[in-house]
Design a protein around this motif. Structure first.
Motif, mmCIF file in Angstrom:
data_model
loop_
_atom_site.group_PDB
_atom_site.id
_atom_site.type_symbol
_atom_site.label_atom_id
_atom_site.label_comp_id
_atom_site.label_asym_id
_atom_site.label_seq_id
_atom_site.Cartn_x
_atom_site.Cartn_y
_atom_site.Cartn_z
ATOM 1 N N THR A 1 -42.494 54.482 104.359
ATOM 2 C CA THR A 1 -42.605 55.943 104.287
ATOM 3 C C THR A 1 -42.165 56.389 102.900
ATOM 4 O O THR A 1 -41.558 55.610 102.162
ATOM 5 N N THR A 2 -42.466 57.602 102.550
ATOM 6 C CA THR A 2 -42.214 58.092 101.196
ATOM 7 C C THR A 2 -40.776 57.831 100.756
ATOM 8 O O THR A 2 -39.826 58.051 101.503
ATOM 9 N N ALA A 3 -40.625 57.344 99.536
ATOM 10 C CA ALA A 3 -39.317 57.089 98.949
ATOM 11 C C ALA A 3 -39.320 57.605 97.515
ATOM 12 O O ALA A 3 -40.369 57.979 96.978
ATOM 13 N N TYR A 4 -38.130 57.597 96.902
ATOM 14 C CA TYR A 4 -37.971 58.160 95.564
ATOM 15 C C TYR A 4 -37.320 57.151 94.624
ATOM 16 O O TYR A 4 -36.445 56.384 95.028
ATOM 17 N N ARG A 5 -37.779 57.185 93.378
ATOM 18 C CA ARG A 5 -37.167 56.410 92.301
ATOM 19 C C ARG A 5 -36.270 57.348 91.496
ATOM 20 O O ARG A 5 -36.725 58.374 91.005
ATOM 21 N N TRP A 6 -35.012 56.955 91.360
ATOM 22 C CA TRP A 6 -34.013 57.823 90.726
ATOM 23 C C TRP A 6 -33.657 57.343 89.327
ATOM 24 O O TRP A 6 -33.373 56.155 89.134
ATOM 25 N N PRO A 7 -33.606 58.249 88.339
ATOM 26 C CA PRO A 7 -32.946 57.905 87.072
ATOM 27 C C PRO A 7 -31.462 57.647 87.346
ATOM 28 O O PRO A 7 -30.805 58.463 88.001
ATOM 29 N N ILE A 8 -30.955 56.549 86.868
ATOM 30 C CA ILE A 8 -29.590 56.171 87.231
ATOM 31 C C ILE A 8 -28.571 57.205 86.746
ATOM 32 O O ILE A 8 -27.595 57.497 87.453
ATOM 33 N N ASP A 9 -28.810 57.793 85.589
ATOM 34 C CA ASP A 9 -27.863 58.790 85.094
ATOM 35 C C ASP A 9 -27.861 60.044 85.972
ATOM 36 O O ASP A 9 -26.811 60.667 86.177
ATOM 37 N N ARG A 10 -29.029 60.419 86.461
ATOM 38 C CA ARG A 10 -29.104 61.618 87.304
ATOM 39 C C ARG A 10 -28.382 61.393 88.623
ATOM 40 O O ARG A 10 -27.626 62.263 89.088
#
Length: 210
Positions: free
Chosen positions: A165-174
């Protein structure tokens, strides 16, 4: 917190539970960097001796089992009834329950550690602070949190077509900034490049409750 989103995520994992279990059946085998940061987390929790550890979003339970083998008192929670049933069968010595990471049946300040290993990836970005606040609530002062997630590789925060199901890739700093806002102090971080059968870079944040 959108209850329909939680239900959709749980149903998506229930629907593919056998395939998902087969996909991750080797657990952490062949992933020495992943094992290293989990072992560092376990060492810090053992040093503080401040309570049990919650594997939150535990799936089929292989991370919880690894934490047990590292000497921790661990339990697991997941939305998916099918994955929890698999975890109970595979690791009958460990307690697993169906539930949401946003509303844990755990008293304030009682856990020595929390692991969220690729479990906040399915949360809507606006809901991630809610999960971090819950992790902070249940951790004892000085307790540790380990986050595992897909890192954006220099791109903005973005959804992608996860196999379930839909997932997100996060900038580590954010993501690290959100943890600071939630009252965590960063202990360390890791970026792991994708393996041959993987698409994305992986991020890990090791944190301590201030």
């Amino acid at each position: 917190m959108d209850a329909s989103h939680l239900s959709t995520t749980a149903q998506a994992y229930d629907a593919v539970a056998p395939q998902y279990v087969a996909l991750v059946r080797d657990g952490l085998a062949g992933l020495p960097l992943d094992r290293a940061i989990i072992e560092a987390f376990a060492g810090l929790v053992r040093q503080t001796g401040s309570g049990p550890v919650g594997d939150l979003g535990c799936g089929p339970g292989y991370v919880a089992a690894h934490l047990r083998d590292l000497g921790l008192d661990v339990f697991g929670v997941d939305l998916s009834e099918a994955l929890i049933e698999h975890a109970r069968v595979s690791y009958p010595d460990l307690p697993f329950s169906v539930g949401s990471m946003a509303a844990l049946d755990v008293a304030d300040g009682t856990l020595g550690g929390v692991v969220s290993w690729y479990s906040v990836i399915h949360a809507a970005p606006a809901d991630v602070p809610v999960y971090l606040a819950e992790f902070h609530r249940v951790l004892a002062p000085g307790g540790h949190l380990l986050l595992g997630f897909f890192e954006s590789g220099g791109e903005p925060l973005s959804p992608f077509d996860h196999k379930v199901t839909t997932a997100y890739r996060w900038p580590i700093d954010r993501l690290a900034g959100l943890t600071r806002d939630a009252g965590f102090q960063e202990v360390g971080r890791m970026l792991r490049q994708p393996l041959e059968n993987e698409r994305f870079q992986h991020g890990r944040l090791l944190l301590r409750k201030e």
